[in-house]
Write an enzyme that holds these catalytic residues in place. Sequence first.
Site, short mmCIF file in Angstrom:
data_model
loop_
_atom_site.label_atom_id
_atom_site.label_comp_id
_atom_site.label_asym_id
_atom_site.label_seq_id
_atom_site.Cartn_x
_atom_site.Cartn_y
_atom_site.Cartn_z
N HIS A 1 0.83 -1.21 0.00
CA HIS A 1 0.00 0.00 0.00
C HIS A 1 0.87 1.27 0.00
CE1 HIS A 1 0.96 0.91 4.18
NE2 HIS A 1 0.78 -0.38 4.42
N GLU B 1 -2.19 -7.40 7.30
CA GLU B 1 -0.85 -7.21 7.85
C GLU B 1 -0.64 -8.05 9.11
OE1 GLU B 1 2.15 -6.94 7.57
OE2 GLU B 1 2.71 -4.84 7.47
#
Length: 190
Positions: A10, A81
Site C-alpha cells: 500500500h 498485515e
Amino acid sequence: MALRIHLMRHGETEWSVSGKHTGRVDIPLTDHGEQEARRLGLRLRPTVFDYVLVSPLQRARQTCELAGFGQVAETEPNLIEWDNGDYEGLTHADVFKRRPDWNLFRDGCPSGESPAEISARADRLIDRLIMLDGNVALFSHSHFGRVLGVRWIGLPVRAGQNFILYTASLSVLCYQHEHVDEPAIESWNG
C-alpha cells in the site's frame, strides 16, 4: 499462461512515515500515499490481471482503488498485515526500550501473531494462488508481503527481515522457466 504474482504494498500512511508498527489498525493513506497509489496504477496499466486480491484494511483497499482495480478486486483476509499485538503503534525504539534484542521475524509480537502463525497464513494463501493461472495482483502490506515473498521461495519467516518493501512498491513472484517446482522472485521492491 503461467502464474505471475504482482505483489503491491500500500501507499504511504502517517504511521509508515513515523516508523510506527502498523498492523491491524485501519488507517488511511496520506495525500502522498494517494499519489503513490495513482502512479502505481500507471505502472500496472499495461498488465491484464486475471485476479485482483486485496487486504481488508483500508490503506490496501485505497491503494487498489486509486491504482484502478477497486471494481474487480476481491477481499482476501489472508493478505492482512502482521498482527502486532502489544507493539501496535510503537516504533522500533519504543519496543527496544522494553526488549533490546527483539526481532519481529524471530519473535513475533506479544498478544499478536507469532512467526509460525503468519507463516501458516502465508502458506494458506500460496496454496490458493498456486491453483490459479495468469497474472494475479495482490494489494497488501510490508511485513506480510515480506513473509509471503520468502515463503514463496521456501525460506523460513526469519529470512523476511532481509527483504525490504517500500510503500507503493511492486514485486513479482513467478516460476523459474515456468516450472512449478521452481518458485522464484523475478523482481523485488520495484
